[in-house]
Design an enzyme around this catalytic site. Structure first.
Site, PDB file in Angstrom:
ATOM      1  CE  LYS A 195      -4.232  -2.044   1.578  1.00 42.12           C
ATOM      2  NZ  LYS A 195      -3.820  -3.461   1.790  1.00 42.12           N
TER       3      LYS A 195
HETATM    4  C1  LIG Z   1      -4.475  -4.482   1.000  1.00 42.46           C
HETATM    5  C2  LIG Z   1      -3.778  -5.779   0.882  1.00 42.46           C
HETATM    6  C3  LIG Z   1      -4.211  -6.773  -0.025  1.00 42.46           C
HETATM    7  C4  LIG Z   1      -5.440  -6.600  -0.895  1.00 42.46           C
HETATM    8  O1  LIG Z   1      -5.232  -5.694  -1.950  1.00 42.46           O
HETATM    9  P1  LIG Z   1      -6.477  -5.089  -2.779  1.00 42.46           P
HETATM   10  O2  LIG Z   1      -5.895  -4.003  -3.623  1.00 42.46           O
HETATM   11  O3  LIG Z   1      -7.431  -4.568  -1.747  1.00 42.46           O
HETATM   12  O4  LIG Z   1      -7.059  -6.191  -3.581  1.00 42.46           O
HETATM   13  C5  LIG Z   1      -3.464  -7.946  -0.115  1.00 42.46           C
HETATM   14  N1  LIG Z   1      -2.376  -8.142   0.653  1.00 42.46           N
HETATM   15  C6  LIG Z   1      -1.915  -7.213   1.533  1.00 42.46           C
HETATM   16  C7  LIG Z   1      -0.708  -7.505   2.349  1.00 42.46           C
HETATM   17  C8  LIG Z   1      -2.599  -5.998   1.685  1.00 42.46           C
HETATM   18  O5  LIG Z   1      -2.151  -5.086   2.569  1.00 42.46           O
END
Ligand SMILES: *Cc1c(COP(=O)(O)O)cnc(C)c1O
Length: 469
Positions: free
Chosen positions: A112
Site C-alpha cells: 500500500k
Molecule cells: C491491501 C492488501 C491486499 C489486498 O489488496 P487489494 O488491492 O485490496 O485487492 C493484499 N495483501 C496485503 C498484504 C494488503 O495489505
C-alpha cells in the site's frame, strides 16, 4: 485526460479534481475516458529505466495538463525517496519461470505504500495550490492505517485521524501507527471492536455539516490515483522480464480488487499481459464469482491473511464497467440490485469474456501455511500469508507456461510473525530501519465507543491545531 463515473451521473472531472473527490457523487467510481496506448517501440524505450522514470512515463498521459511535468517528476522522486531498496520493486526468482515481485520495501512494509506515498505528496501539492486543507478520517484493523499515516505525516495541509480497536490489533500494527509522533497525526484507540470503529467513521461522513466544515476525506482504495500509482510496478516488472517481446502473467492476492485492477489497466494500455490470477483466502467472494458469474456476499470470517478479509470488493465496479462495454446504466442497475439483495449475476457471455483474462482460486488457512512451508523448504524464502496465496502452486500453474509467471509479495514476512512461526518455526526479523520499533514512544488517545465523543475530540483537536498553524 477527462474522467467519468461508472454510474454516469456525476460531473466529468480532470485528474486533479478526481483525486480530491474520491468517490463520485452518484456513488460510482471514476475511470478515465480512454486508456492511453503505448506501442511496442514506446515500451522498449522504457527498458532499463529507473522505477521513477517508468512512473513518470506511465502516469503522464493519465494526468494530462493537471500537473506540470517538473512538478510531477518531483512528486514521484519524493514519494519513492523513503523506500529501502534501490530498485524500489525488485524481483527475485523462486523456480523455473516463477518470479516474486517484492512490494514491501516502503516505510510500512506493505504494498500500500507504493500508492499511498505518492497520494500523500499529490494531496499536499493540490491542496497547497488551492489554499485548502483536508481532514482524513479512517478506521483500520491493519495495513491501511499505518500506510496512510506514514503518507500524511508532517503535511501542513492535512490532519489525519485513525481509529483502531483498543488492545485488539497486533502489537506491530499498532506500533507502526502510534509511534508516528507528528503534530498532524491523531491516533484514536476506541474501546470497541473494529466494526464499531468503522461504524463511527461512516456516521461522521454521514454528518454532512461536519463533513463539509472540516473537508473530510477517506483513505480507501477507490481513489483513482492509487490505482494509477500501482500500474507502474506492473509495467516496470514486465519490462525487466522481457516485455513487450514476452508476455506476462501475474498472480495477485486480492481483497478490494484495487491491485489486480491496476494490472488490468496495464493490459489495456497495450502491455502484453495474458492472464491475471485472483487469489483469495476463505473469504472467497471473488473466486466464487469468477467460477460461477454470481457475486454474492457472505459474512466475513477472520483468516491468517487479514488484509484480504473482505465482504465486498469496492474496486470491482471498475471491471464491471469495462465488462459491460462502458454502459453506466447497466452498472447502476446491477449495483442497485447488489445493494438491495447482496447478489448479482453477469451473463455467460460477460463471464466468458472476463475469464479470457482472469482465473481465480481460494486458499484456506491450512493451505496458506502449507505454501509458506513449501516455499521456505524449496527456495529458502520466507513469504507472508498474503504472498503465500499468490504463490499457491495450482494458481501459478493456471498461468500460461509461455508467459513469465509473477507472484506479488504484498507484505514483508515480519509483519505477520505469528503465522510464519507457526508454519516454519522461524521468526522473521524486522528490517533494521524498524529494528527499534518496539522501544519507540507511542502516542494515542483512548476514547469511549460513542460517536459524539469522537466528534468532539476531532473538533477540539482541529481547533487547537488551527490555533498553532
Ligand atoms: C491491501 C492488501 C491486499 C489486498 O489488496 P487489494 O488491492 O485490496 O485487492 C493484499 N495483501 C496485503 C498484504 C494488503 O495489505
Amino acid at each position: 485526460m477527462k474522467y467519468h463515473s461508472t454510474r454516469g451521473q456525476a460531473p466529468v472531472l480532470d485528474f486533479a479534481d478526481v483525486v480530491l473527490t474520491g468517490l463520485a457523487r452518484d456513488g460510482g467510481l471514476y475511470v478515465p475516458e480512454s486508456y492511453p496506448q503505448f506501442s511496442s517501440e514506446q515500451w522498449r524505450k522504457l527498458r532499463g529505466k529507473s522505477y521513477q522514470e517508468v512512473a513518470y512515463a506511465v502516469m503522464t498521459p493519465f494526468i494530462g495538463s493537471a500537473i506540470k511535468p517538473d512538478t510531477l517528476k518531483t512528486l514521484i522522486d519524493e514519494a519513492y525517496a523513503g523506500f529501502h531498496h534501490r530498485a524500489i520493486a525488485p524481483i527475485i526468482q523462486l523456480d523455473t519461470n516463477h518470479f516474486l515481485l517484492e512490494l514491501f520495501h516502503g516505510p510500512t512494509l506493505a504494498f500500500k505504500d507504493y500508492a499511498l506515498q505518492f497520494l500523500g505528496k499529490l494531496f499536499d501539492h493540490l491542496l497547497q495550490e488551492r489554499g485548502e486543507r483536508l481532514t482524513i478520517i479512517g478506521a483500520t484493523s491493519g495495513d491501511t492505517g499505518s500506510a496512510a499515516i506514514e503518507a500524511c505525516r508532517d503535511k501542513d495541509t492535512i490532519d489525519i485521524f485513525i481509529l483502531h480497536p483498543h488492545n485488539r490489533t497486533s502489537e506491530i500494527q499498532r506500533k507502526q501507527m502510534t509511534t508516528v509522533l507528528s503534530a498532524n497525526v491523531h491516533n484514536i484507540a476506541l474501546n470497541a471492536p473494529f466494526d464499531d470503529c468503522q461504524t463511527i467513521v461512516k456516521r461522521l461522513f454521514g454528518d454532512l455539516e461536519f463533513r463539509d466544515q472540516y473537508n473530510l476525506s477517506a483513505v480507501n482504495s477507490i481513489n483513482w490515483a492509487r490505482i494509477l500509482a500501482q500500474v507502474v510496478y506492473y509495467v516496470y516488472t514486465a519490462l525487466n522480464l522481457g516485455a513487450p517481446d514476452r508476455s506476462m502473467s501475474f498472480s495477485v492476492p486480492t481483497g478490494n480488487f484495487g491491485n489486480v485492477f491496476a494490472a488490468y489497466v496495464a493490459k489495456r494500455m497495450g502491455l502484453p499481459i495474458s492472464k491475471l490470477a485472483v487469489g483469495t483466502n476463505k473469504n472467497d467472494i471473488l473466486t466464487r464469482f469468477f467460477n460461477s458469474g454470481e457475486m454474492s456476499t457472505d459474512v466475513v470470517s477472520p483468516s491468517i491473511a487479514p488484509s484480504m478479509d473482505i465482504q465486498i470488493s469496492s474496486n470491482f465496479e471498475r471491471l464491471l464497467f469495462e465488462a459491460y462495454g462502458c454502459n453506466a446504466e447497466h452498472v447502476t442497475k446491477t449495483m442497485a440490485t447488489f445493494d438491495q439483495t447482496g447478489v448479482f449475476s453477469v451473463s455467460p457471455d460477460v463471464l466468458a469474456k472476463l475469464r479470457e483474462t482472469f482465473v481465480s482460486a481460494r486458499l484456506d488457512d491450512d493451505s496458506i501455511a502449507q505454501v509458506i512451508q513449501e516455499t521456505y523448504q524449496r527456495s529458502g524464502t520466507l513469504i507472508d500469508p498474503h504472498t503465500a496465496i499468490a504463490c499457491a502452486p495450482h494458481l501459478v500453474q493456471a498461468l500460461p507456461e509461455e508467459s513469465a509467471r509473477i507472484s506479488l509479495a504484498c507484505a514483508h514476512p515480519a509483519k505477520f510473525p505469528a503465522a510464519i512461526q507457526a508454519a516454519v518455526d522461524v521468526f522473521p526479523k524486522l528490517p533494521s530501519f524498524l529494528g527499534d520499533l518496539f522501544e519507540r514512544e507511542e502516542q494515542f488517545t483512548v476514547l469511549e465507543n460513542d460517536q459524539a465523543v469522537v466528534k468532539a475530540f476531532v473538533k477540539e483537536t482541529l481547533a487547537t491545531r488551527s490555533g498553532t498553524l
